[in-house]
Design a protein around this motif. Sequence first.
Motif, PDB file in Angstrom:
ATOM      1  N   PRO A   1      -9.289 -10.578 -40.785  1.00  0.00           N
ATOM      2  CA  PRO A   1     -10.520 -10.021 -41.335  1.00  0.00           C
ATOM      3  C   PRO A   1     -11.339  -9.387 -40.219  1.00  0.00           C
ATOM      4  N   GLY A   2     -11.999  -8.293 -40.518  1.00  0.00           N
ATOM      5  CA  GLY A   2     -12.730  -7.583 -39.479  1.00  0.00           C
ATOM      6  C   GLY A   2     -13.737  -8.441 -38.752  1.00  0.00           C
ATOM      7  N   GLY A   3     -14.361  -9.390 -39.458  1.00  0.00           N
ATOM      8  CA  GLY A   3     -15.340 -10.260 -38.827  1.00  0.00           C
ATOM      9  C   GLY A   3     -14.743 -11.131 -37.748  1.00  0.00           C
ATOM     10  N   VAL A   4     -13.569 -11.688 -38.018  1.00  0.00           N
ATOM     11  CA  VAL A   4     -12.918 -12.542 -37.032  1.00  0.00           C
ATOM     12  C   VAL A   4     -12.529 -11.734 -35.802  1.00  0.00           C
ATOM     13  N   ALA A   5     -11.934 -10.564 -36.010  1.00  0.00           N
ATOM     14  CA  ALA A   5     -11.522  -9.722 -34.889  1.00  0.00           C
ATOM     15  C   ALA A   5     -12.731  -9.305 -34.057  1.00  0.00           C
ATOM     16  N   ALA A   6     -13.829  -8.998 -34.710  1.00  0.00           N
ATOM     17  CA  ALA A   6     -15.025  -8.593 -33.982  1.00  0.00           C
ATOM     18  C   ALA A   6     -15.597  -9.741 -33.168  1.00  0.00           C
ATOM     19  N   THR A   7     -15.563 -10.946 -33.718  1.00  0.00           N
ATOM     20  CA  THR A   7     -16.091 -12.095 -33.001  1.00  0.00           C
ATOM     21  C   THR A   7     -15.298 -12.380 -31.738  1.00  0.00           C
ATOM     22  N   LEU A   8     -13.995 -12.193 -31.783  1.00  0.00           N
ATOM     23  CA  LEU A   8     -13.185 -12.395 -30.581  1.00  0.00           C
ATOM     24  C   LEU A   8     -13.630 -11.453 -29.470  1.00  0.00           C
TER      25      LEU A   8
ATOM     26  N   ALA B   1      -4.955  -6.634 -34.321  1.00  0.00           N
ATOM     27  CA  ALA B   1      -5.971  -7.556 -34.819  1.00  0.00           C
ATOM     28  C   ALA B   1      -6.639  -7.012 -36.081  1.00  0.00           C
ATOM     29  N   ALA B   2      -6.897  -5.700 -36.118  1.00  0.00           N
ATOM     30  CA  ALA B   2      -7.567  -5.109 -37.276  1.00  0.00           C
ATOM     31  C   ALA B   2      -6.705  -5.191 -38.525  1.00  0.00           C
TER      32      ALA B   2
ATOM     33  N   PRO C   1      -0.929   1.749 -43.836  1.00  0.00           N
ATOM     34  CA  PRO C   1      -0.900   0.326 -43.477  1.00  0.00           C
ATOM     35  C   PRO C   1       0.169   0.003 -42.437  1.00  0.00           C
ATOM     36  N   ASP C   2      -0.107  -1.069 -41.664  1.00  0.00           N
ATOM     37  CA  ASP C   2       0.865  -1.663 -40.743  1.00  0.00           C
ATOM     38  C   ASP C   2       1.440  -0.669 -39.731  1.00  0.00           C
ATOM     39  N   ARG C   3       0.584   0.151 -39.160  1.00  0.00           N
ATOM     40  CA  ARG C   3       1.015   1.107 -38.135  1.00  0.00           C
ATOM     41  C   ARG C   3       0.073   1.038 -36.921  1.00  0.00           C
TER      42      ARG C   3
ATOM     43  N   VAL D   1     -19.786   3.595 -32.094  1.00  0.00           N
ATOM     44  CA  VAL D   1     -18.772   4.332 -32.850  1.00  0.00           C
ATOM     45  C   VAL D   1     -17.477   3.533 -32.939  1.00  0.00           C
ATOM     46  N   TRP D   2     -17.186   2.681 -31.942  1.00  0.00           N
ATOM     47  CA  TRP D   2     -16.016   1.806 -32.033  1.00  0.00           C
ATOM     48  C   TRP D   2     -16.157   0.801 -33.170  1.00  0.00           C
ATOM     49  N   GLY D   3     -17.395   0.486 -33.541  1.00  0.00           N
ATOM     50  CA  GLY D   3     -17.596  -0.421 -34.659  1.00  0.00           C
ATOM     51  C   GLY D   3     -17.115   0.121 -35.989  1.00  0.00           C
ATOM     52  N   THR D   4     -16.867   1.441 -36.056  1.00  0.00           N
ATOM     53  CA  THR D   4     -16.340   2.029 -37.282  1.00  0.00           C
ATOM     54  C   THR D   4     -14.820   1.874 -37.399  1.00  0.00           C
ATOM     55  N   THR D   5     -14.171   1.393 -36.325  1.00  0.00           N
ATOM     56  CA  THR D   5     -12.704   1.352 -36.307  1.00  0.00           C
ATOM     57  C   THR D   5     -12.140   0.500 -37.438  1.00  0.00           C
ATOM     58  N   TYR D   6     -12.746  -0.661 -37.699  1.00  0.00           N
ATOM     59  CA  TYR D   6     -12.215  -1.561 -38.734  1.00  0.00           C
ATOM     60  C   TYR D   6     -12.281  -0.928 -40.114  1.00  0.00           C
ATOM     61  N   LEU D   7     -13.392  -0.280 -40.429  1.00  0.00           N
ATOM     62  CA  LEU D   7     -13.523   0.377 -41.728  1.00  0.00           C
ATOM     63  C   LEU D   7     -12.536   1.527 -41.853  1.00  0.00           C
ATOM     64  N   VAL D   8     -12.422   2.358 -40.829  1.00  0.00           N
ATOM     65  CA  VAL D   8     -11.502   3.495 -40.872  1.00  0.00           C
ATOM     66  C   VAL D   8     -10.061   3.021 -40.971  1.00  0.00           C
ATOM     67  N   THR D   9      -9.718   1.964 -40.226  1.00  0.00           N
ATOM     68  CA  THR D   9      -8.341   1.455 -40.241  1.00  0.00           C
ATOM     69  C   THR D   9      -7.936   0.983 -41.623  1.00  0.00           C
TER      70      THR D   9
END
Length: 301
Positions: free
Chosen positions: A94-101, A89-90, A37-39, A23-31
């Motif tokens: 890009p969501g992919g980069v943040a996820a890879t970290l 980070a989100a 923005p920017d909060r 469910v945490w994987g949905t954070t990037y899409l929801v954000t």
Amino acid sequence: MTRTRISQPLWLLTLVTAYAPMVWGTTYLVTTEFLPPDRPFLAGAVRSLPAGLALLLWVRRLPQGVWWWRSAGLGVLNIGAFFALLFVAAYRLPGGVAATLGAVQPLWVAVLAWLVLAQTPTLWRLGWGLAGVAGVALLVLNGELWLDPVGLLAGLLGTVSMGTGVVLTRRWGKPDSVLALTAWQFIAGGLLLLPLALWLEGVPPSLDARALAGYLWLAVPGSVIAYWLWFRGIGLLPVSSVSFLGLLSPVVATLLGWWVLGQALSAWQWLGFTLALAAIVGAQFPAPRLVFRTAPNKAGV
């Protein structure tokens, strides 16, 4: 420290614990699709403080003794600092980069568990850790990358914060109620984030129904339920095995991008998806034992 006896099959406990990173994987899409923005600090505060107060009213239990400072410290690591850094980070990467970290967490947890818990990392799990990082990298690092240094630093520090919280949660154990521990951490993290949000981001904007739905999703399924199951799993499963479940977050994030946003997956990404899943599953099992048989001598002995 209270120890809980496992009363359900290990595979079922692992599957239930896996709900949290999924469910945490949905954070990037929801954000990016639902929140203003920017909060990042507002997002973290709204996700944690109301949930913590609601849980505290439910369990009606305050920390006792050392759990005042333990829950505060864990709340900063697992909730306050992690939420803030996650949303920074989100928003900036890009969501992919943040996820890879975040995929380097199993390796960090392995090192920290060795230092704090005296759990010597095995080559088996270190190998799966490297395989998981490689798999997630293939899965999400696709196309032209914008490597914002602030976002990169936030993503790495968030991984370190969460990984440290995982190890200390296992080191300190938990009080009688996992829900109480979850509530205390949410409140500690929220009390850290709320003044930062007001100071750095100003008065919150008016929220439409879409933003409210996004915050509600992150607060209830993504926080209250997810962290309750996550802390429960940390107390019952091997800490190195739990850390590998975190690889499910970037896998889910990428699949949602493909399914919801129409982001096509290349052959390399499907290979990375398979490798990441193999690392998650492989790390849940002990290293196979090799049995060497000696050839019989001439006498047949």
